[in-house]
Design an enzyme around this catalytic site. Sequence first.
Site, PDB file in Angstrom:
ATOM      1  CB  SER A 199      73.533  93.240  37.889  1.00 44.52           C
ATOM      2  OG  SER A 199      74.047  92.071  38.480  1.00 44.52           O
ATOM      3  CB  SER A 243      72.989  89.841  35.750  1.00 42.07           C
ATOM      4  OG  SER A 243      72.188  90.823  36.373  1.00 42.07           O
ATOM      5  CE  LYS A 273      69.629  91.966  34.099  1.00 40.80           C
ATOM      6  NZ  LYS A 273      70.238  92.385  35.384  1.00 40.80           N
TER       7      LYS A 273
END
Lengths: 469, 63
Positions: A173, A149, A79
């Site tokens: 997330s 996210s 990420k």
Amino acid sequence: MKPHELSISEAASLIAKRELSPVELVSSVLDRVQEVDEKVGAYSLLLAEQARDEARQAERKIMAGDPVRALHGIPIALKDLIDVAGLPTSASSRVQDGHVARTTASVVIKLQNAGALIIGKTHTHEFAFGLTTPQTGNPWNLEHTPGGSSGGSAAAVAYGGALAALGTDTGGSIRVPAALCGVVGLKPTSGRVSLDGVFPLAASLDHIGPITRTVRDAALMFEVLAPAEGAGTAGADTSNDDLSGLRVGVPVNFFHDRLDAEIDLVLRDLQKSLADAGAELVEITVPLTETIMPSQWGIMLPEAAFVHRENIRVRPDSFGEDVRLLLETGSLLPASDYLLAKQAQARLRCAWSRMFERIDTLIVPTVPTVAARRDQDTFTWPDGVVESVVEAYVRLNAGANLTGLPALTVPAGMHSSGLPFGVQFIGSSRSEQMLLRLAQVVETVTGARCRLAEPELKNALDSKCTGDP
Amino acid sequence: MIPAYTPDLTADLARRNALRLPEERLKGVADTLTHVRRFIATLQTIDPEQSVLTKETSSDETA
């Protein structure tokens, strides 16, 4: 089966036996990214040439007879909140334009020391402050969100653009995008995996963990990121499917409120399957659930505003509108609100700690409904209540962030809309191995070894999913 | 209940916190701040021993 379709455990075994070259594996994954990612938009930065070079080095080491490490030659995505020295950490934000990380995050060093190849960085909702990751489409239906996210990470794993990825989780997330993309996501116990070198959102709530296609792979990744302490501790063994003696808490409140009927039915069936495997189902009233969402907002907003206190004042126009509004609001909340929320968090931790003396795990939905459309802001429930997409996705997940307890989502099935959803297990502190065992049973029962998503642009009129439960 | 934040009150609060808020943003931030503060304030009602925070919005900011 093409190499990019393999799980980590399958690929690692073939690599160790010299039946698969890391070069073949990385090439297959990169070809898949090239084929698909223009449509999905999972990657913010692809490290194709670097990955190919490292794959060649990994191949040479095997041929030279060097010891094969746990993740030798396995392509993994990060990420884009996670620092790698010499590379930008974009956080999918214009605020980070020109940024270059000076050091490498601890989790990345651990993965690299285990032989993993970092294949690229994936899109996040800006600074992890959202649940939809707007730059990325859901590989099961590109008109829908992958969640957030960690949407880029989940999407890449779901379509075969990485064998695994790292995500972060402050209010769901990792788990939300994993569930919405039909993959496995683990939020470990707070503090168990280092956040060093990871851009923070809210220090009290942040966690980092793996997103994978199988439970076994999640166990392997977790073993690398948080090695088991003490000699003889069972590391990645998820094969024990006898759940005798395990007390599985079935909540009678909160977690089945405003829940899609198909998801509810599947979860009830899974509960029975766990009982068939020897688990004891225990109906339980989960305490203080009404404090979860107000505490979450009361902590997350000011802590995030503190992280961004300089940039929200110096260059507010560089933030996306949704994140900017949240940071401005958080900047103006009085300290008394924050302290009230922290007090409620402390009470929740005590109450859930006591709850986990009576049960070993909670089985709950990960998401109350499948992936929203990318242009959708709210869900309308059958009782007429209109709920924001963000709140709908956070409410079933924030409890584990507030308490710091481990939580794992595993695919539970396919909705009639053609979109996946997950089931979540929450456990007591440091009970990740138990959660992985439970998830393995679910994976066996559902046969939900994740098949790869095949992204295509579906005509909106053909989509069965209206976006409303 | 926490009274609603007005654009003027929000502007004053932003100035005191060195936060630049253009006029066109004041209503949006005011509405969000009101909503969030009222939501957080429900934590008081869950704990009967807690007696903080039905203060007027104008009295709880510091310079």
